[in-house]
Write a protein that holds these residues in place. Structure first.
Motif, PDB file in Angstrom:
ATOM      1  N   ALA A   1       0.837  -1.195   0.000  1.00 44.32           N
ATOM      2  CA  ALA A   1       0.000   0.000   0.000  1.00 44.32           C
ATOM      3  C   ALA A   1       0.876   1.250   0.000  1.00 44.32           C
ATOM      4  N   ARG A   2       1.977   1.160   0.746  1.00 46.36           N
ATOM      5  CA  ARG A   2       2.883   2.303   0.793  1.00 46.36           C
ATOM      6  C   ARG A   2       3.458   2.573  -0.602  1.00 46.36           C
ATOM      7  N   TYR A   3       3.886   1.490  -1.262  1.00 46.08           N
ATOM      8  CA  TYR A   3       4.435   1.664  -2.608  1.00 46.08           C
ATOM      9  C   TYR A   3       3.370   2.175  -3.574  1.00 46.08           C
ATOM     10  N   ALA A   4       2.167   1.629  -3.438  1.00 48.24           N
ATOM     11  CA  ALA A   4       1.100   2.036  -4.361  1.00 48.24           C
ATOM     12  C   ALA A   4       0.877   3.536  -4.250  1.00 48.24           C
ATOM     13  N   GLU A   5       0.888   4.027  -3.020  1.00 48.78           N
ATOM     14  CA  GLU A   5       0.679   5.445  -2.800  1.00 48.78           C
ATOM     15  C   GLU A   5       1.848   6.244  -3.383  1.00 48.78           C
ATOM     16  N   GLU A   6       3.055   5.750  -3.128  1.00 46.66           N
ATOM     17  CA  GLU A   6       4.236   6.451  -3.625  1.00 46.66           C
ATOM     18  C   GLU A   6       4.204   6.529  -5.154  1.00 46.66           C
ATOM     19  N   ILE A   7       3.847   5.408  -5.773  1.00 47.70           N
ATOM     20  CA  ILE A   7       3.844   5.374  -7.236  1.00 47.70           C
ATOM     21  C   ILE A   7       2.725   6.241  -7.794  1.00 47.70           C
ATOM     22  N   ARG A   8       1.595   6.268  -7.074  1.00 43.79           N
ATOM     23  CA  ARG A   8       0.503   7.111  -7.538  1.00 43.79           C
ATOM     24  C   ARG A   8       0.939   8.578  -7.556  1.00 43.79           C
ATOM     25  N   GLU A   9       1.626   8.997  -6.478  1.00 40.46           N
ATOM     26  CA  GLU A   9       2.075  10.384  -6.421  1.00 40.46           C
ATOM     27  C   GLU A   9       3.115  10.679  -7.495  1.00 40.46           C
ATOM     28  N   LEU A  10       4.022   9.698  -7.671  1.00 40.80           N
ATOM     29  CA  LEU A  10       5.035   9.862  -8.712  1.00 40.80           C
ATOM     30  C   LEU A  10       4.378  10.067 -10.070  1.00 40.80           C
ATOM     31  N   ALA A  11       3.434   9.166 -10.371  1.00 39.16           N
ATOM     32  CA  ALA A  11       2.787   9.196 -11.682  1.00 39.16           C
ATOM     33  C   ALA A  11       2.083  10.531 -11.884  1.00 39.16           C
ATOM     34  N   ALA A  12       1.374  10.968 -10.833  1.00 36.44           N
ATOM     35  CA  ALA A  12       0.676  12.248 -10.943  1.00 36.44           C
ATOM     36  C   ALA A  12       1.702  13.366 -11.160  1.00 36.44           C
ATOM     37  N   GLY A  13       2.853  13.246 -10.472  1.00 35.53           N
ATOM     38  CA  GLY A  13       3.897  14.252 -10.621  1.00 35.53           C
ATOM     39  C   GLY A  13       4.442  14.327 -12.044  1.00 35.53           C
ATOM     40  N   TYR A  14       4.450  13.191 -12.726  1.00 33.75           N
ATOM     41  CA  TYR A  14       4.920  13.189 -14.121  1.00 33.75           C
ATOM     42  C   TYR A  14       3.848  13.676 -15.080  1.00 33.75           C
ATOM     43  N   GLY A  15       2.705  14.008 -14.563  1.00 30.72           N
ATOM     44  CA  GLY A  15       1.662  14.544 -15.423  1.00 30.72           C
ATOM     45  C   GLY A  15       0.661  13.500 -15.892  1.00 30.72           C
ATOM     46  N   LEU A  16       0.762  12.285 -15.382  1.00 32.53           N
ATOM     47  CA  LEU A  16      -0.236  11.290 -15.767  1.00 32.53           C
ATOM     48  C   LEU A  16      -1.542  11.608 -15.054  1.00 32.53           C
TER      49      LEU A  16
END
Lengths: 512, 366
Positions: free
Chosen positions: A9-24
């Motif tokens: 869950a921690r990774y999922a959240e981290e990746i979600r934020e990353l992805a949003a940060g890249y403009g996805l």
């Protein structure tokens, strides 16, 4: 959010934020952690755990189970175009794989939400599929499992006969014309009438009008590409049959954009998982595992195209070209190869461009627009063909125009033959006449025969399909009892040959 | 909760087995079960039902690929005979490394072969066993120190009592593990397969190949059912000989056919070596069904009825179709033994007929 372990869950959240940060930009994404056989089960149902009962899903399941058990293949990711997006993670995967899969999934989710070809898909398909399941079960209780299943089998055998472009455009509808028996005349004085309304023009108009009328008498007046819709409206079906047909048609339309954007969708997801993994997520200890998995995904084999590979390479190529400004007239005019290679105006437009591309293109337009000579050469693309002498498939050519033409051909109409209803009252006997727009490759005749029998079961009256066998016109007919093949004389067939046309179009696109 | 997929799956299996929806049966393609016999590689069959569609057939235009090579270089990896670039369709024959035991299990599953009931109880012997088991109760003298320690370690780690800086492990009652004796049932039944093959002029190479494939699968199945199995090979034209396996499959004779000669030799072997009190005897006879004379056929029937059948588990006769064979012998046998369970006859028309015929032979579990 799903049933993830705290770490996941921690990774999922981290990746979600990353992805949003890249403009996805994506719908909420729900990850479910499942065992291998659950995953195989969901995959067998095409990603929807609650679907109508059908043996075909059992068959898929058996194949997945067997090939997993014998260690031949396993499913890494499974993601559903829905709002919220559902994605499945296999419990036994290593953490490296889980991160990679989650990053990959966010790529797909962004694509589902933003690509124009998905704009008309039902975002509540999870629910719709479950409703379909409930309805089919109810019909099965009411009319018997075999009856309903047989009908589903018939429809499934026709479910590639849809008009994949119809959700995006309005097909010309026959205009309701007022009936005027006389050809229109311009007002004129008697002595001028001969000159203002010349008889030969009037005669021509009259002829045209008659033709129009003859056409109107034909039914359908324009060829119906959406054969399923045509059957839905016009075949003598019972209520429950209509309902089942409508549901299956809806599902076919739901899945069609995925077939139309396979290369782009996978390429886009690979692009993002590799970006996020390499820049942010991979721990030093995981590098080897990541590389192993990633290169496995992108592996090429000579016999076929790997959509993941072509897709991601083309996205990267586009990004690079737009970063350097390698587009437009000025660049096109350069002939020196070295100069072309080095060309760089540091525009930095790459990111913007690929986001635009993922929004408006599908596989056909994507390949058509961006696959060029340099790319084909770099990716070592070739066309292969069957050599009669050696009885093997051999490399034929590396000319990028041929590569492109071949690739486009195989992507056209999501790889399915183009078939439409041209006459529903053939020989004035309510016989159904389909036309296959032959483009160089024959139908599989044995299957075409069987498909005709299924079609006949729905239509009730004799059915026909006009196609070609090695360029010779053929009319396959089935009247409910007997199957027959008629040879058509060349005069009867329309002159248009699509394969050539496509090649022509590509040829004219040479660089100046 | 019963999973939805299980009902879909069993429905699919039923269709494949031809129990329901017979009209779909014709779309079942079973892959190539008998692809490669060499060593232990075979292809796993994955039965598929492909619903018919208007779809493209063989593509003379070829497709697009990626990789090195000049024009003219063959595209290996079976440049798909059907479908186009990037499509996953095509034959699902996948080669996997499986052991012969697994293979037999698969065969048994695919053909729904019953397990064989060994003759009499005396054939199953319990052969003591070995100290391979682990139990959680037992006498202290049999305590398994290492497993006990490991159990305690696991428990302490899981419950957070373990401190790496002060690694003290204290087993409690539940951690104790003891060695135990595992009893094994070892089947002691012996079996012998007696293969007889007609090698007269009319049996061509293809016919022999079919016999060879069939014999391989019969062997595999019976071996999985019996611990000790012996195989004897008999070839015959007008005279019968006992030969080794290689000769059996490769010999090409010509000349007439006297089936009784093989049966006589078979009977002699059964009397001298394979007493039916101790052996499960499986004679298999393959021929194209042409016997020399009807008198000889009568003699064969007589031999079977009075000497062979009473002493064997089951007698199997497989008739391979050949261009020259009249196929009379099977008719004669069927006539002579209309309802006899001990004799099974089967027609093998072509390679596709092999599996059904194995099913006929072994489907009774005798």
């Amino acid at each position: 959010m799903g049933n993830l372990t705290p770490e996941l869950a921690r990774y999922a959240e981290e990746i979600r934020e990353l992805a949003a940060g890249y403009g996805l930009d994506f719908y909420e994404t729900i990850f479910e952690l499942v065992d291998w056989d659950e995953l195989n089960m969901v995959a067998a149902y095409g990603g929807f755990p609650k679907r109508y009962p059908h043996w075909r899903f059992g068959m898929e399941f058996e194949q997945l189970q067997k090939s997993y058990t014998y260690g031949l293949s396993k499913i890494y990711e499974l993601v559903i175009n829905n709002d919220p997006c559902y994605a499945y993670l296999m419990r036994s995967n290593s953490m490296t794989d889980q991160k990679l899969v989650m990053a990959h999934v966010y790529g797909h989710c962004d694509f589902f939400k933003n690509n124009a070809w998905f704009a008309h898909t039902n975002r509540k398909m999870m629910d719709a599929m479950a409703n379909h399941g409930a309805r089919v079960r109810r019909y099965m209780d009411q009319y018997g499992v075999d009856t309903v299943e047989d009908f589903i089998d018939c429809v499934l055998s026709l479910d590639n006969l849809i008009d994949i472009h119809s959700p995006y455009i309005r097909r010309a509808e026959p205009k309701a014309e007022e009936e005027n028996p006389e050809p229109p005349r311009l007002k004129a004085k008697d002595y001028m009438d001969r000159y203002i309304n010349p008889p030969e023009v009037l005669a021509a108009e009259e002829r045209q009008r008659r033709e129009e009328q003859a056409k109107k008498q034909r039914f359908p007046s324009e060829p119906a590409k959406d054969v399923l819709l045509f059957l839905l409206h016009n075949a003598p079906l019972q209520r429950w049959q209509q309902d089942v047909l409508a549901m299956l048609r809806e599902e076919a339309y739901y899945f069609a954009p995925q077939a139309m954007t396979k290369i782009m969708n996978e390429g886009w997801a690979v692009y993002w998982h590799s970006t996020m993994m390499c820049k942010d997520l991979v721990e030093p200890a995981e590098v080897i595992d990541y590389c192993d998995h990633h290169s496995g995904t992108l592996a090429t084999s000579p016999g076929q195209i790997n959509p993941y590979k072509i897709g991601v390479e083309l996205f990267r190529d586009i990004e690079d070209r737009w970063n350097r400004g390698k587009f437009g007239l000025e660049f096109q005019r350069i002939e020196n190869e070295e100069e072309r290679r080095r060309y760089n105006k540091n525009l930095g437009l790459g990111k913007e461009k690929i986001f635009q591309v993922r929004k408006v293109y599908n596989d056909v337009t994507f390949i058509d627009e961006y696959l060029n000579a340099e790319f084909a050469e770099e990716q070592k693309l070739f066309v292969y063909g069957f050599n009669q002498q050696t009885r093997r498939y051999e490399i034929v050519d590396r000319d990028y125009r041929k590569v492109k033409a071949q690739l486009l051909w195989s992507l056209t109409n999501f790889g399915q033959p183009r078939i439409s209803v041209v006459d529903a009252n053939y020989r004035n006997r309510a016989e159904l006449y389909l036309y296959h727009d032959w483009s160089g490759v024959d139908l599989q005749f044995q299957q075409a025969r069987e498909t005709l029998t299924n079609l006949q079961k729905l239509w009730g009256r004799p059915v026909h399909i006009e196609t070609k066998e090695e360029g010779e016109g053929r009319l396959l007919s089935y009247d409910g009892e007997e199957f027959s093949v008629t040879e058509l004389s060349p005069a009867e067939e329309p002159p248009e040959v699509v394969g050539q046309e496509q090649e022509e179009r590509v040829k004219t696109r040479k660089l100046p | 909760m019963g999973r939805r997929i299980d009902s879909d799956h069993s429905r699919f299996r039923e269709i494949v087995r031809g129990r329901i929806k017979q009209d779909l049966k014709k779309y079942v393609s079973s892959g190539e079960m008998i692809g490669k016999q060499g060593d232990k590689y075979v292809s796993i069959p994955i039965p598929q039902i492909q619903l018919p569609k208007f779809r493209f057939g063989k593509n003379p235009k070829g497709g697009v690929g990626q990789g090195e090579g000049e024009p003219g270089k063959p595209v290996d990896g079976e440049g798909e005979a059907e479908g186009q670039a990037g499509e996953d369709e095509g034959q699902h024959v996948i080669e996997v490394d499986v052991s012969l035991e697994e293979l037999a299990a698969i065969l048994g599953e695919e053909l729904e072969l019953p397990r064989i009931e060994p003759k009499g109880k005396k054939n199953i012997t319990s052969l003591g066993g070995s100290w391979k088991g682990i139990r959680s109760v037992g006498p202290q003298s049999l305590r398994h120190f290492r497993r006990t320690y490991r159990q305690a370690l696991k428990r302490q780690i899981a419950s957070g009592l373990y401190d790496p800086d002060n690694p003290v492990i204290i087993p409690v009652r539940e951690d104790q593990r003891y060695k135990s004796r595992k009893e094994e049932q070892i089947p002691q039944a012996n079996a012998v397969i007696l293969y007889m093959m007609d090698v007269s002029g009319s049996m061509g190479r293809e016919q022999k190949e079919m016999v060879r494939i069939e014999a391989f699968w019969i062997d595999t199945w019976l071996r999985s059912q019996y611990k000790n199995i012996e195989v004897q090979y008999i070839v015959h034209d007008a005279v019968a000989h006992l030969v080794d396996q290689h000769t059996f499959f490769h010999l090409r004779e010509s000349g007439g056919t006297k089936i009784s000669s093989a049966y006589e030799l078979c009977l002699r072997l059964m009397r001298d070596k394979y007493n039916s009190q101790e052996w499960n005897v499986y004679p298999f006879h393959f021929s194209d069904g042409d016997n020399w004379s009807s008198r000889d056929t009568e003699y064969c029937v007589d031999l079977l009825k009075n000497a062979i059948l009473p002493h064997c588990n089951q007698f199997c006769y497989g008739q391979v179709k050949s261009a020259y064979g009249s196929g009379q012998f099977k008719k004669d046998l069927d006539q002579a033994f209309p309802n006899d369970e001990r004799i099974v006859t089967s027609d093998i028309l072509d390679r596709d007929g092999i599996l059904p015929s194995i099913k006929e032979f072994l489907g009774k579990g005798a």
